[in-house]
Write an enzyme that holds these catalytic residues in place. Structure first.
Site, PDB file in Angstrom:
ATOM      1  N   ASP A 103       0.889  -1.165   0.000  1.00 40.25           N
ATOM      2  CA  ASP A 103       0.000   0.000   0.000  1.00 40.25           C
ATOM      3  C   ASP A 103       0.920   1.206   0.000  1.00 40.25           C
ATOM      4  OD1 ASP A 103      -1.540   2.199   0.677  1.00 40.25           O
ATOM      5  OD2 ASP A 103      -2.753   1.121   2.149  1.00 40.25           O
ATOM      6  N   TYR A 153       1.217  -2.276  16.022  1.00 40.72           N
ATOM      7  CA  TYR A 153       0.266  -2.517  14.941  1.00 40.72           C
ATOM      8  C   TYR A 153       0.159  -1.287  14.037  1.00 40.72           C
ATOM      9  CZ  TYR A 153      -3.103  -5.784  13.187  1.00 40.72           C
ATOM     10  OH  TYR A 153      -3.736  -6.705  12.420  1.00 40.72           O
ATOM     11  N   LYS A 164      -3.129  -3.613   8.908  1.00 41.53           N
ATOM     12  CA  LYS A 164      -3.468  -4.990   8.544  1.00 41.53           C
ATOM     13  C   LYS A 164      -2.746  -5.274   7.239  1.00 41.53           C
ATOM     14  CE  LYS A 164      -6.658  -6.999  11.237  1.00 41.53           C
ATOM     15  NZ  LYS A 164      -5.867  -6.692  12.436  1.00 41.53           N
TER      16      LYS A 164
END
Ligand code: 13P
Ligand code: 13P
Ligand code: MG
Ligand code: MG
Length: 362
Positions: free
Chosen positions: A12, A228, A231
Site C-alpha cells: 500500500d 500494529y 493490517k
C-alpha cells in the site's frame, strides 16, 4: 527447462480516495518500470493490478525465491510510486514502506510477498488471489477447503493424483515457528491451529512428493514494526489442475462470504466479498473486505492472462450475501464481535482512557 519463479509482491503506497482504491497513474508508473526490467531481462513477464489501495506486482523470473535482485526491483518501484503518491498527496503515501533503505529482502520491510518456484507442467494454470481490508489469516479457511475438504474438492476423492492428500505448512506468527501437518492424517490438529486465524497462518501447501501447490504472504505488519501499523492485506498463489485442485475447486470456497478480520481501521470482523478487479474498491465503512482472483496460464514463463475469475455471475450470490451480512453486523457498531477483540485491533485508545479514569475506578 529452467525452473520458473512466480513472485507476487504488494504494498500500500497510498490510497485514492482515502484507503478505497489506487490512482491510475500509479498503476501506469509501475507498468512502465516493469517494462524496462522486462526489456533488460531481469524478469520474464509481469502483470500489475490492484485490490483496493494495494498495488500488486505479479512477476515471473528465473532468479528463484527471495532473490535480492527481484526484491530490490520491487522495493524501488514501490519507492518511485510513493514519490508520485506524495506528489498527488494520496492518502497514507508510503504506508507500507517501514524503512528508509532496502535491506536485501523485502520481507520484514512492510510489503507483502508470496513466491513459488517450479518446473512448468505441460499446462500450468495458476490463480493469484489478492485481498484488501483483511489479514493473511483470511486464507486459512479457503486453503483448508481447497486442499483438505472433499465437500469442496471432489478431486480429493476421485482423482488418483490427489487422493494421497497434501502437506500444510503452518506459521505461528507470535513464536515465528512453523510446523508441517499432513492431510488427511492430521486434519483435526491442523484445524485446532488454523481455526485461530489471527495466530496460526497457512504459509504454504505441498504435495506429499514435496512439490509446491500454494504459497501465501505471511508478513504481519503489526508484529514486524513491533506495534500494529496496518493490517497486511495479503496475497496468495495457487497451482491448479493435474494433481492440484481444479480451477473451479480453487474458486469454490469464495462462494461463501465468510467473516475475516480487517475492514474499518483494521479493527472489525466483516464479510469477505469476491469481486472483479473493477469492483475492488472498498467504500462502505471502508469495505467490506475484498478479494480478487487473477487466472493465468504460465507458458514458458509468460503470464497468459489474466482472466478476472470473480467477474462471473456465479459469484453474484456471494456478493449479495456479503452485503446482507455487512448490513447486519454493522448494526453492532462499536461492540464485539463486530469490533475485533482488544488484542487484535489495529489501534486503541484503551490505555489513555484507563489512565484518565484511574481516579474514578472504585
Ligand atoms: P474438462 O472435461 O472440461 O476438461 O473438465 C475436466 C475437469 O476436471 C473440470 O474440473
Ligand atoms: P488499509 O490497510 O487497506 O490501508 O486500510 C486501512 C484502514 O484503516 C481502513 O479503514
Ligand atoms: Mg491504505
Ligand atoms: Mg489496503
Amino acid at each position: 527447462m529452467d525452473k520458473i519463479t512466480i513472485s507476487v509482491i504488494k504494498a500500500d503506497i497510498g490510497g485514492y480516495v482515502g484507503h478505497s482504491s489506487m490512482h491510475p497513474n500509479i498503476l501506469t508508473k509501475a507498468m512502465q518500470s516493469l517494462d524496462k526490467h522486462k526489456d533488460k531481462g531481469t524478469i520474464v513477464d509481469f502483470h500489475v493490478s490492484h485490490c483496493g489501495d494495494d498495488l500488486e506486482l505479479i512477476l515471473t523470473h528465473r532468479l528463484g525465491e527471495e532473490s535480492g535482485e527481484i526484491h530490490k526491483m520491487a522495493w524501488d518501484i514501490f519507492v518511485e510510486c510513493t514519490e508520485l503518491a506524495k506528489k498527488l498527496k494520496l492518502y497514507g503515501a508510503g504506508q507500507d514502506l517501514l524503512s528508509d533503505a532496502f535491506s536485501g529482502n523485502i520481507k520484514g520491510m512492510g510489503p507483502g510477498c508470496a513466491e513459488m518456484t517450479f518446473e512448468e507442467r505441460r499446462s500450468e494454470p495458476v490463480i493469484v488471489f489478492a485481498a484488501d481490508k483483511t489479514s493473511p489469516g483470511a486464507w486459512n479457511m479457503p486453503l483448508y477447503k481447497m486442499f483438505a475438504d472433499p465437500f469442496n474438492t471432489i478431486g480429493l476423492v476421485i482423482d488418483p493424483s490427489m487422493h494421497g492428500g497434501f502437506i500444510f505448512d503452518v506459521l505461528d506468527i507470535f513464536e515465528n515457528k512453523t510446523v508441517k501437518l499432513n492431510s488427511p492424517e492430521d486434519i483435526y490438529d491442523l484445524l485446532c491451529l488454523i481455526g485461530a486465524s489471527e495466530h496460526y497462518i497457512l504459509k504454504g501447501i505441498y504435495k506429499k512428493s514435496g512439490e509446491i501447490a500454494a504459497a501465501t504472504s505471511t508478513q504481519k505488519v503489526n508484529l514486524m514494526a513491533g506495534r500494529y501499523v496496518g493490517k497486511d492485506d495479503p496475497v496468495m498463489i495457487i497451482r491448479c489442475q493435474s494433481g492440484f485442485p481444479a480451477v473451479g475447486e480453487v474458486l469454490e470456497p469464495f462462494a461463501l462470504s465468510y467473516l475475516v478480520a480487517g475492514w474499518m481501521r483494521g479493527s472489525h470482523w466483516g464479510p469477505f466479498m469476491p469481486v472483479s478487479v473493477d469492483d475492488a474498491n472498498p467504500t462502505r465503512f471502508d469495505g467490506p473486505p475484498r478479494v480478487i482472483a487473477l487466472g493465468f496460464q504460465i507458458t514458458n514463463g509468460t503470464l497468459i492472462g489474466p482472466r478476472d475469475m470473480f467477474a462471473d455471475v456465479s459469484y453474484d450470490l456471494a456478493r449479495k450475501q456479503a452485503n446482507e451480512i455487512a448490513n447486519y453486523i454493522r448494526r453492532h457498531g462499536p461492540f464485539e464481535p463486530h469490533r475485533l477483540p482488544l488484542s487484535d485491533m489495529e489501534y486503541t485508545t484503551l490505555p489513555q482512557v484507563l489512565e484518565k479514569l484511574k481516579g474514578r475506578f472504585k
